[in-house]
Design a protein around this motif. Structure first.
Motif, PDB file in Angstrom:
ATOM      1  N   GLY A 176       9.697   4.816  -0.003  1.00 57.68           N
ATOM      2  CA  GLY A 176      10.751   3.859   0.845  1.00 57.68           C
ATOM      3  C   GLY A 176      10.361   2.657   1.285  1.00 57.68           C
ATOM      4  N   PRO A 177      11.222   1.988   2.093  1.00 57.89           N
ATOM      5  CA  PRO A 177      10.675   0.586   2.378  1.00 57.89           C
ATOM      6  C   PRO A 177       9.595   0.503   3.406  1.00 57.89           C
ATOM      7  N   THR A 178       9.209   1.550   3.854  1.00 57.48           N
ATOM      8  CA  THR A 178       7.884   1.689   4.674  1.00 57.48           C
ATOM      9  C   THR A 178       6.388   1.202   3.843  1.00 57.48           C
ATOM     10  N   LEU A 179       6.551   1.661   2.670  1.00 52.73           N
ATOM     11  CA  LEU A 179       5.395   1.258   1.748  1.00 52.73           C
ATOM     12  C   LEU A 179       5.845   0.502   0.442  1.00 52.73           C
ATOM     13  N   ILE A 180       5.789   1.274  -0.546  1.00 54.68           N
ATOM     14  CA  ILE A 180       6.121   0.631  -1.929  1.00 54.68           C
ATOM     15  C   ILE A 180       7.636   0.144  -1.978  1.00 54.68           C
ATOM     16  N   GLY A 181       8.379   0.736  -1.144  1.00 53.30           N
ATOM     17  CA  GLY A 181       9.838   0.211  -1.397  1.00 53.30           C
ATOM     18  C   GLY A 181      10.073  -1.075  -0.793  1.00 53.30           C
ATOM     19  N   ARG A 182       8.966  -1.603  -0.372  1.00 48.65           N
ATOM     20  CA  ARG A 182       9.092  -3.311   0.164  1.00 48.65           C
ATOM     21  C   ARG A 182       9.029  -4.293  -0.706  1.00 48.65           C
ATOM     22  N   PHE A 183       8.387  -3.539  -2.148  1.00 49.09           N
ATOM     23  CA  PHE A 183       8.296  -4.586  -3.239  1.00 49.09           C
ATOM     24  C   PHE A 183       9.499  -4.975  -3.862  1.00 49.09           C
ATOM     25  N   ASP A 184       9.697  -5.997  -4.173  1.00 47.85           N
ATOM     26  CA  ASP A 184      11.083  -6.655  -4.920  1.00 47.85           C
ATOM     27  C   ASP A 184      11.187  -5.852  -6.134  1.00 47.85           C
ATOM     28  N   TRP A 185      10.324  -5.721  -7.068  1.00 50.60           N
ATOM     29  CA  TRP A 185      10.563  -4.954  -8.300  1.00 50.60           C
ATOM     30  C   TRP A 185      11.004  -3.605  -8.164  1.00 50.60           C
ATOM     31  N   ILE A 186      10.272  -2.942  -7.052  1.00 50.56           N
ATOM     32  CA  ILE A 186      10.931  -1.352  -6.636  1.00 50.56           C
ATOM     33  C   ILE A 186      12.180  -1.626  -6.203  1.00 50.56           C
ATOM     34  N   LYS A 187      12.573  -2.240  -5.272  1.00 54.02           N
ATOM     35  CA  LYS A 187      13.793  -2.383  -4.787  1.00 54.02           C
ATOM     36  C   LYS A 187      14.950  -2.793  -5.894  1.00 54.02           C
ATOM     37  N   THR A 188      14.796  -3.815  -6.660  1.00 53.62           N
ATOM     38  CA  THR A 188      15.493  -3.826  -8.105  1.00 53.62           C
ATOM     39  C   THR A 188      15.943  -3.047  -8.987  1.00 53.62           C
ATOM     40  N   ASN A 189      14.558  -2.397  -9.463  1.00 54.29           N
ATOM     41  CA  ASN A 189      14.741  -1.514 -10.715  1.00 54.29           C
ATOM     42  C   ASN A 189      14.544  -0.095 -10.312  1.00 54.29           C
ATOM     43  N   MET A 190      14.039   0.438  -9.384  1.00 61.71           N
ATOM     44  CA  MET A 190      13.580   1.989  -9.174  1.00 61.71           C
ATOM     45  C   MET A 190      14.813   2.533  -8.136  1.00 61.71           C
TER      46      MET A 190
END
Length: 794
Positions: A80-94
């Motif tokens: 989630g947004p606490t860790l790896i979900g903060r990265f733009d690529w993760i938010k856009t693609n995953m």
């Protein structure tokens, strides 16, 4: 052209579902990559979620005996947004915002089916027969927290005790208090299974009390919700209307589901599985009940829960539904809801810290109130202090049901992201605390520890011998019957036998221990729980009835029980029966069976696990019976009226236990006993120890009987220099005797066993038992591997 002069705006959307390949393509100036398409992205999301969940649990948290829900929530927090979900690529693609609905939909469907299966596994008949203790604990555990939390809600919010809480935050606090007052039977059952105490006395009390708390809290909350609807709308008729619709739905389900289930059961031939169409129909009915419950004003998950309660648990219908759905739902879809909820947690964007402090205080106060409301009635019912505390933690724990309620409140905007994050983390903390506290308060490995001598060696000559014999199959009962026939009984030394049929629990969560009366061919509880198990129990009763007619008199007492539980928890039923009945020995069947040609036909890993567990936890001595009765039935040599029993004696507590049991057998008419003592060629290898003194004392009587020209007892000494000579001598005995008794454990430095331990195929039998359990033995000799009781210090 389709709508001339129309004013409706229309737009064309290209739905990207299926990928055309792994590599990206440039179409009409757009970069279409693999993760651009919905279906591959959904599969990738599921793989990452479950891969991370399993990795966290298997490699880290399982070592600390933490529940799986901790791993599921932590995986969601990491993604989630606490860790790896903060990265733009993760938010856009995953996990793009507009695509989250697919995972959300799957998790909701999985949760509904999980609630439905939880209802199927429940036994509603358990409520009226739970006993006064479960009712005395359950009712106050629901009413006291509900009344106290309602008072606190009015005192804190309406009287403005905490003036800094904005009025827009009041619904969040009120909703939290309502969710915290709930009890969840599925969460309780999962916790008991994780802790391996579902078959213990504490586990049975927790199941009965949890079921009462769940049903009663749902009833109270539904009534209060219907009244609140009328109060909020200032129209009492609305409450009546909502209550009438809810009652009508429940009545509709009762009058339709029960007859349909009975019809399905009637159309299913006895012994065959329910047709897959009927299982699919039940899944459709669960989803339909969800829609109906939501439209009549009930909480949407009440519909499938009530439907599951109405489906008869156990075979053939309930077990078929559980077998088809449980692995997929409990292992895949229900954890998906927890992980997906974890992806909504954001622990880095917290602003109103004062209100979050109020949230934590609210959760902790509710948790303490619930624990106290369970703990005090449990003490009043004379539950031991540690068990009462463990029961409070078990029933107060939070799981997937509470997390689903928090997620629903986030969706309908009762909670903001901050509140939802804190409440979900609080659920994680309370689940971990409950699991750790129960594990420390109730050590299942010491639940049946024996502090007194419960073995045959230390029985006085005028004491009765109590044996617990366990059966899985009819062949086990036939083999045990032969052993019981040569177990001597008299006026001075009566024999009490407790026969336990172990049947697998299918399609339900509540284990059963049924006490039969000898000769009672039908037991309603067993038939309702498992028709197949009841049928097998009847055959076993018939075998024991014939034994009773031939041998039972005023000196022999036979009792028959059936335990229906999960295979990995059957040891609790056996240990509890042996502990309660003060048994001196438990007779277990070997996990391998051979036919009359010597071919292996059964090799049960669950039976082997049961035997190994009981060797560690049993409250008395244990004997594992290796039976070759079928080879004896097809032996060509003429039958003899005598029964030859041998004891291989090398010293130690287990050998003394085997010898004491064999000496009792020698008093049976037609039984001839031979005691073979293996002594080392190097007499200096023997050490003068306390065991040596005890061995000499036990052998003294045998020598005396053998020297007094008693043809029924023979004593021999074989001098051997290593394990190879021991093996040769033992193999010669296989063709002479009908039953050989050996001890399981010996000293590691015995010369007589040198080299044998290195070739053990079944270590739990010891070197001699393993040697006599091999498949290549052609003679019809049976073997009893004996282990004397472990005596724990207080």
């Amino acid at each position: 052209m389709e709508d001339p002069g129309g004013t409706h705006d229309k737009c064309l959307v290209k739905t990207k579902v299926h990928s055309t390949g792994l590599w990206g393509r440039d179409i009409d100036g757009m970069d279409y990559r693999f993760v651009t398409y919905s279906l591959p992205r959904l599969f990738l999301q599921l793989c990452i979620m479950f891969g991370l969940t399993q990795a966290l649990h298997l490699f880290f948290l399982k070592r600390f005996r933490l529940p799986r829900i901790i791993s599921e929530l932590l995986a969601g927090i990491i993604l989630g947004p606490t860790l790896i979900g903060r990265f733009d690529w993760i938010k856009t693609n995953m996990i793009p915002m507009y695509e989250g609905q697919y995972v959300d939909l799957l998790s909701k469907i999985g949760f509904l089916l999980f609630i439905f299966l939880s209802g199927v596994k429940m036994d509603p008949g358990m409520v009226p027969r739970s006993g006064a203790k479960a009712w005395t604990i359950g009712i106050p555990s629901v009413l006291l927290p509900y009344v106290i939390l309602k008072y606190l809600s009015r005192k804190v919010l309406n009287d403005h005790v905490w003036t800094h809480i904005h009025r827009y935050r009041h619904p969040a606090i009120q909703n939290t208090l309502g969710i915290q007052s709930f009890y969840s039977f599925p969460v309780t059952a999962v916790l008991l299974v994780d802790l391996k105490i579902i078959n213990t006395e504490l586990g049975r009390l927790a199941l009965a009390t949890g079921l009462i708390c769940d049903l009663f809290s749902n009833l109270v909350s539904t009534i209060i919700a219907n009244i609140s609807v009328g109060v909020m709308s200032a129209m009492p008729l609305v409450s009546v209307h909502s209550f009438a619709l809810s009652s009508g739905l429940i009545l509709f389900l009762v009058v339709t589901v029960r007859p349909l289930s009975a019809m399905i059961i009637r159309r299913t031939p006895e012994g065959e599985a329910v047709d897959t169409f009927h299982v699919l129909f039940m899944c459709f009915a669960a989803l339909l009940a969800t829609v109906l419950a939501d439209n009549v004003g009930m909480n949407f998950h009440y519909g499938p829960f009530i439907l599951g309660l109405l489906v008869p648990d156990g075979p053939p219908l309930g077990s078929a539904v559980v077998d088809k759905l449980d692995t997929l739902v409990s292992g895949l879809f229900a954890p998906l809801l927890v992980t997906y909820s974890g992806t909504k947690i954001d622990l880095l964007n917290l602003f109103d810290l004062r209100f979050l402090g109020v949230v934590w205080i609210t959760v902790m106060v509710c948790y303490v109130i619930k624990c106290v409301a369970i703990f005090l009635p449990a003490l009043a019912c004379r539950v031991p202090l540690r068990d009462a505390a463990a029961l409070a933690f078990i029933l107060s724990t939070q799981g997937v049901v509470q997390i689903s309620s928090y997620h629903n409140s986030l969706v309908n905007q009762t909670y903001d992201t901050e509140t939802f994050s804190m409440l979900t983390v609080a659920a994680l903390v309370t689940a971990a605390v409950s699991h750790i506290m129960v594990a420390s308060l109730h050590d299942y490995s010491r639940a049946y520890c024996g502090y007194e001598r419960r073995n045959i060696e230390h029985l006085s000559k005028t004491s009765e011998l109590r044996l617990v014999t366990c059966f899985h199959r009819l062949e086990d009962a036939v083999a045990a019957r032969k052993l019981l026939e040569v177990s001597f009984s008299s006026k001075e030394t009566p024999l009490v036998i407790y026969s336990l049929h172990l049947a697998e629990l299918v399609g339900r969560v509540t284990p059963l221990l049924i006490d039969h009366q000898l000769g009672q061919m039908k037991t309603s509880a067993a038939a309702a729980a498992s028709p197949a198990a009841n049928s097998r129990s009847q055959k076993l009763v018939a075998v024991l009835r014939s034994f009773a007619q031939q041998h039972c008199n005023e000196f022999v007492t036979l009792n028959f029980f059936t335990a229906i539980s999960l295979p990995k928890f059957m040891h609790d039923d056996v240990s509890a029966l042996a502990f309660d009945k003060l048994a001196s020995m438990i007779i277990l069947p070997f996990h391998r069976k051979w036919n009359h040609l010597g071919r292996l036909i059964v090799d049960s890993s669950s039976m082997r696990l049961l035997n190994r567990t009981l060797l560690d936890l049993a409250p008395c001595s244990v004997g594992i019976l290796i039976d070759r009765e079928k080879r004896r039935m097809h032996r060509r040599s003429p039958s003899s009226s005598s029964y030859h029993v041998a004891v291989i004696f090398m010293g130690g507590a287990d050998d003394r236990e085997a010898l004491c049991y064999a000496k009792r057998m020698s008093n049976t008419p037609g039984v001839q006993l031979t005691v073979v003592r293996f002594v080392p060629a190097d007499h200096n290898a023997e050490k003068t120890q306390w065991d040596a003194v005890l061995d000499s004392e036990v052998l003294k009587e045998v020598r005396h009987l053998a020297q007094s020209n008693d043809t029924k007892v023979c004593y021999k000494e074989e001098t051997v220099k290593d394990g190879a000579e021991t093996a040769c001598t033992v193999h010669e005995m296989e063709h002479v005797f009908d039953l050989i008794l050996v001890g399981r454990r010996h000293e590691t430095n015995l010369p007589q066993l040198f080299g044998l331990s290195q070739w053990n195929d079944i270590p739990e039998l010891g070197p001699l038992g393993d040697m006599l359990a091999i498949q290549h033995i052609r003679s019809p000799v049976s073997v009893l591997v004996v282990q004397q009781q472990y005596v724990k210090n207080k």
